[in-house]
Design an enzyme around this catalytic site. Structure first.
Site, short mmCIF file in Angstrom:
data_model
loop_
_atom_site.label_atom_id
_atom_site.label_comp_id
_atom_site.label_asym_id
_atom_site.label_seq_id
_atom_site.Cartn_x
_atom_site.Cartn_y
_atom_site.Cartn_z
N ASP A 154 0.72 -1.19 0.13
CA ASP A 154 -0.08 -0.03 0.01
C ASP A 154 0.89 1.34 -0.06
O ASP A 154 1.67 1.64 0.89
CB ASP A 154 -0.89 -0.15 1.10
CG ASP A 154 -2.02 0.85 1.14
OD1 ASP A 154 -2.07 1.92 0.38
OD2 ASP A 154 -2.84 1.23 2.04
N ASP A 355 -1.87 6.23 -6.21
CA ASP A 355 -2.36 5.11 -4.91
C ASP A 355 -2.47 3.69 -5.38
O ASP A 355 -3.30 3.57 -6.44
CB ASP A 355 -3.54 5.76 -4.33
CG ASP A 355 -3.84 4.87 -3.10
OD1 ASP A 355 -2.77 4.24 -2.39
OD2 ASP A 355 -4.96 4.85 -2.71
#
Length: 475
Positions: A154, A355
């Site tokens: 992440d 992201d």
């Protein structure tokens, strides 16, 4: 041959003209894409624990100046339970989770602080689409001797953590839960240590540093902060600060925890390179393909020939990777959107974040509508379908073998133009031929470039020098 040329067509041009050097239209292989939605996932079996008797690891004393390579895999390759083989079910669940993540990112930014939330080394990367999630996984060893664990990567998170025994509350994972009592390198972190001071909202229990991270979808992890050895292939990285989670709840489905790759000091990247950050490169595996992607750490991971875009620092959100986006293009024509729409304000509002944890690219509503309308204007030859989930622009491609579609491009600061492969902006939402324009509007000023748009493109982050690179390789 045509497929290879098409894949290469997304590489960046530095031309500022509207007459771009790549084709203004390309082919979307409808038949092949639909066939991939019907493939029954074949989970990757858990490899045996590494044996120190058969190979000599590359020992690293601490977590500074470390390099390595890992495989990135789709979560549908991870041994899990209750797996659905229906593409539409997986798609709907994935978008639901994606919407929760975006809402959480917006809340986090609005609060002005993080929420409780030479040779290279690395690993393959796997995607989590199968379980209704856009996350990607890597497999690492935790402890001494190393216990193999799948962890989510992440780029918008900092804490590294895994579920640990004794587990007061744990969700199901594909590997045995890590037991620190079985590791000779496990060492709890004291409340007075510098490491503990880097944890947001850290606590103290019996002299040990406690951490607590919550995520926007209701997932959370709570436990003890520790220094531990992590293994990437044959490379050992000692004294990495990780969370040992004794109370955990989440939609990680199969993963043991999370490898934070954000820009903060507690992320894996931050711990490798200190406050200035460390270089890393990744290729997210394309949906439906059998081959893995790649996550690579170290200066040697920086490719020659990439097109580099400056990173923009936001003091309100130091974990996120902001890039300068000037505009959007369809079919070689730049859409008339004011550049201010994508700027990061002096107050830390707006801007454009890359992201890995968000699937669908979000754009401010006005920008999205102009972009969408430009795409619709150049696809009048395609039969339309009703909207699906968060998508309002869909097409009925049932019976088509392939279709001709306009290119979609990002115009970045400094001149680079990134043109996406067709499969990165027209995606199937079922297995019978409904394809949707894979962008969505947002009421926020923040834009997010999601992992669907990043798939198959080599992306490199040079945190120390403040750049993100695109290409030159495809994966």
């Amino acid at each position: 041959m045509f497929t290879v040329l098409l894949l290469l067509s997304f590489l960046l041009s530095t031309s500022s003209s509207h007459n771009l050097s790549y084709p203004h239209f390309q082919q979307l292989d409808v038949k092949q894409t639909l066939a991939q939605t019907k493939l029954i996932p074949t989970p990757t079996p858990n490899p045996k624990q590494p044996s120190n008797h058969h190979q000599t690891p590359n020992t690293v004393t601490d977590s500074s100046s470390t390099k390595g390579k890992l495989k990135l895999v789709h979560r549908d390759k991870v041994p899990t339970f209750n797996t659905s083989h229906d593409h539409q079910t997986r798609f709907n669940a994935r978008i639901k989770r994606d919407s929760r993540r975006v809402a959480a990112l917006l809340r986090r930014l609005a609060s002005g602080k993080p929420t409780l939330d030479s040779e290279a080394f690395g690993s393959d990367v796997v995607s989590g689409m199968e379980q209704g999630s856009g996350e990607y996984f890597v497999r690492i060893g935790v402890g001494s001797p190393p216990r193999n664990q799948y962890v989510v990567i992440d780029s918008g998170s900092d804490i590294i953590w895994v579920q640990c025994e004794p587990c007061t509350q744990c969700y199901h994972q594909s590997d045995p839960v890590f037991n620190p009592a079985d590791s000779s390198s496990y060492a709890g972190v004291s409340c007075e240590s510098t490491v503990c001071s880097h944890v947001d909202n850290a606590g103290c229990h019996e002299g040990r540093c406690r951490y607590e991270v919550s995520y926007g979808d209701g997932s959370y992890t709570k436990g003890t902060l520790a220094l531990e050895t992590l293994t990437f292939g044959r490379t050992l990285i000692r004294n990495v600060a990780i969370g040992c989670g004794h109370r955990n709840q989440g939609m990680f489905v199969g993963a043991a925890g999370l490898l934070g790759l954000g820009g903060g000091p507690m992320s894996f990247v931050g711990q490798l390179g200190g406050q200035t950050g460390e270089a890393f490169s990744y290729c997210l595996v394309s949906r439906g393909t059998q081959s893995p992607g790649l996550l690579e750490f170290g200066r040697e991971a920086m490719p020659v020939g990439a097109a580099w875009v400056p990173l923009i620092h936001n003091p309100r959100a130091p974990s996120f990777y902001y890039v300068g986006l000037l505009g959007l293009g369809v079919g070689g024509l730049r859409i008339p959107i004011p550049e201010d729409v994508f700027k990061l304000s002096e107050m830390g509002d707006g801007g454009v974040v890359m992201d890995t944890g968000t699937a669908v690219t979000r754009l401010p509503t006005a920008a999205y509508e102009a972009f969408r309308d430009g795409f619709i204007a150049q696809t009048t030859n395609l039969p339309r379908a009703s909207g699906a989930s968060i998508f309002d622009t869909c097409y009925d491609l049932f019976g088509f073998v392939s279709v001709r579609v306009p290119t979609v491009s990002f115009y970045f600061s400094g001149g680079p133009i990134l043109t996406l492969p067709a499969r990165n902006f027209l995606i199937p939402v079922d297995d019978v031929g409904t394809f949707c324009f894979a962008f969505a509007p947002s009421s926020s000023a923040l834009s997010i470039i999601g992992n669907i748009q990043q798939e198959g493109i080599q992306i490199s982050v040079d945190g120390a020098n403040g750049f993100v690179g695109f290409g030159p390789n495809v994966c």
